[in-house]
Design an enzyme around this catalytic site. Sequence first.
Site, PDB file in Angstrom:
ATOM      1  N   HIS A  65       0.834  -1.193   0.000  1.00 23.61           N
ATOM      2  CA  HIS A  65       0.000   0.000   0.000  1.00 23.61           C
ATOM      3  C   HIS A  65       0.869   1.243   0.000  1.00 23.61           C
ATOM      4  O   HIS A  65       2.035   1.201   0.389  1.00 23.61           O
ATOM      5  CB  HIS A  65      -0.933   0.018   1.215  1.00 23.61           C
ATOM      6  CG  HIS A  65      -0.213  -0.008   2.534  1.00 23.61           C
ATOM      7  ND1 HIS A  65       0.245  -1.177   3.101  1.00 23.61           N
ATOM      8  CD2 HIS A  65       0.122   0.976   3.391  1.00 23.61           C
ATOM      9  CE1 HIS A  65       0.829  -0.907   4.253  1.00 23.61           C
ATOM     10  NE2 HIS A  65       0.777   0.396   4.455  1.00 23.61           N
ATOM     11  N   CYS A 269       1.613   3.770  12.071  1.00 18.74           N
ATOM     12  CA  CYS A 269       2.635   3.286  11.151  1.00 18.74           C
ATOM     13  C   CYS A 269       3.000   4.427  10.201  1.00 18.74           C
ATOM     14  O   CYS A 269       2.301   5.439  10.151  1.00 18.74           O
ATOM     15  CB  CYS A 269       2.147   2.066  10.374  1.00 18.74           C
ATOM     16  SG  CYS A 269       0.775   2.382   9.240  1.00 18.74           S
TER      17      CYS A 269
END
Length: 757
Positions: A65, A269
Amino acid sequence: MSDMITADLVDLDLSADTKEAAARALAERMAAKGRVTDLEGFLADVAAREAQMPTGLDGGIGIPHCRSAHVTEPTLAFGRSAAGIDFGAPDGPADLVFLIAAPAGADDAHLTILSSLARQLMNAEFTAALRSVDDPGRAAALIRGEAAEDAEASEEAPAAERTGAAPAPGPASASPSAAAPSSEDSAAGAGGAGRRAAARGPPPPGPPGGGGGRAGGGGGGGPLGSSPAPRWGGAGAGPAGAAADTTAPAAASGGADRPPFRIVAVTSCPTGIAHTYMAAESLENAGREAGVEVVVETQGSAGFTRLDPAVIAAADGVIFAHDVPVRDKERFAGKPTVDVGVKAGINRPGELITEVRGKAARGEATTAAAPTPVERAGEAGEGYGTKLRKWLMSGVSYMVPFVAAGGLLIALGFALGGYKINKAPSVMDHFVWTQTDSWAALLFQIGGVAFAFLVPVLAGYIAYGMADRPGLVPGFVGGSIALTINAGFLGGLAAGLIAGGVVMAIQKVRIPQALRGIMPVVVIPLISSAVVGFLMFVVIGKPIASAQKGMTDWLNGLTGTNAILLGALLGLMMCFDLGGPVNKVAYTFATAGIAVSNPSDSAMKIMAAVMAAGMVPPLAMALATTVRGRLFTQTERENGKAAWVLGASFISEGAIPFAAADPLRVIPSAMAGGAVTGALSMAFGATLRAPHGGIFVVPLIGNPFLYLIAIAAGVCVTTALVVALKTLRKAAPGTAVPEAGANAQMASADRKQPVAA
């Protein structure tokens, strides 16, 4: 708003055998629908994100991603692989691959939908349904959270009808066959995926939409896009969710009259799209299984809702699962805390919960300020030497972008305007749009301004690594003073350490409750800046300035054998840990020498030697995989292709995969080649004003032809040594390269191992 995933974006027979090929196959589907405007640019962004941290998860899932300027709207593509694809997960290859593409400026609603998918991936029923579904339209409907019988209508319906606020059944209710796949389906889940799904154990208690510390958040249930506010227990989750949250904790706690153990957690993250929300879901699921109430604050790309102070106050422990600094971390001070990387929150949540409960039982509550950004990466009981290295690396890591930007701008200014461009008048007074010299002066002067931040940023972020945000003000002040008194780089190091130490000392002083509110904004900046300024101006500034001048004079005096030996030493350091602390020491030493308007010839030679040596390891690994591919695994050969570009761009980290797999052969070989290149560069008298750029700044290098010969020589030495050492290696009798199926069977054992964040 159109659906992020449709049948056209689903490939149930993904034939790719590498993660790069899988990303390309799924990205081509996005491009065909107009969701991606530049395929190669988008894939480069995906690869850059993958380089930060592997995107493979336990249970046979890969989630490449990124956020990219080449994406027109948030998009999902799904692929199912029969053979399995290695995304770096501990338990082996992934058979379910989700490519998540978010625009660079995606709005909160879209990113919330992406986070909802990440939560669903923690639901075993959802992944089992995806492994058994045999129609792309049904798979897309499952991922959207729609009932299977509505799949065909959903593909036809207007977008507005598909994204309404009405709740939709979770994936477990998609269809009888999807919710409860046959044993044959599970076992046949490609590449051992069924065994991995079974190894994950039964789904958490309660329906997919309930439970946990998040209303409606547990198990990834509900339609994509739901984003409930964090709270204790199952309030607002519906009867089923409430039941799951009130009975299990009481039973586990030893009685209905005893409240359950309560944990607050923060997950984050670097991208803030997937791992952030997967870690939250994993922690909540583990909490339900352990009879513990867990409330998670997800600090993702879609923004975050701060936990209610009352919720934090009532918590018995804290878990931080993050790869970027926790925002407003001081809110959690005074409680037992476990601090790990985000993948640990995904892969071993039960261990984290057990650890924080143990700390609470032992009374290990923190009474001082919360751990600093650098301390969070450390291990308990580590020495001051290790902490000192991390503090210094904190400052260097923030300084390097200023070095790169300022150095390249100054180098371009010299390339366009010649070496007298530093005498040009200010562009505020004289700038002619049609004159090259004016543009050269503009670049040079912008670069000079960027360089002026180097020492203050170095000092400020060393102090930040030691004392968090209160250290920034005295650190920047001390760094600026170091520039003023000509103490330079060494002065910045001293100022940062002093500033951090002063702030840490002030924070240990007990003060009245009434004064605590003004400490961070008034008292600490005032006192620490005054103390640091006094020490820099009056006490240690002059000795440091003298030492800086002495070092500069010594470098300027290096000639002949001494210069060649220095080049060899710097080459060894650059190739020892490939971007690690030793590498950074050599690089910082070189950049400090050119971080002035008129660097000496010796300083520019050192910079040239350092960059040349740093290019050797990845280029050599790329060449070795080309000339003797049979000595390397398929993954290493794929990494070798990327290493050509990384090495040419002066990114030493491109050789890390090879060094990690075979350090005893790769690292010594790389060091030998780096030493040869560094020595030859110094011997040839190559100079460089730019601190970065690799072969792309060759026009700015003095003696460029000989410089390239030095690099080629080092690459050949390293390649020859690696090939020779690998050829001489004898495999142990009876060993063989494990296949994907073997990796899958070892899943349960691998899950017990900690994952590096």
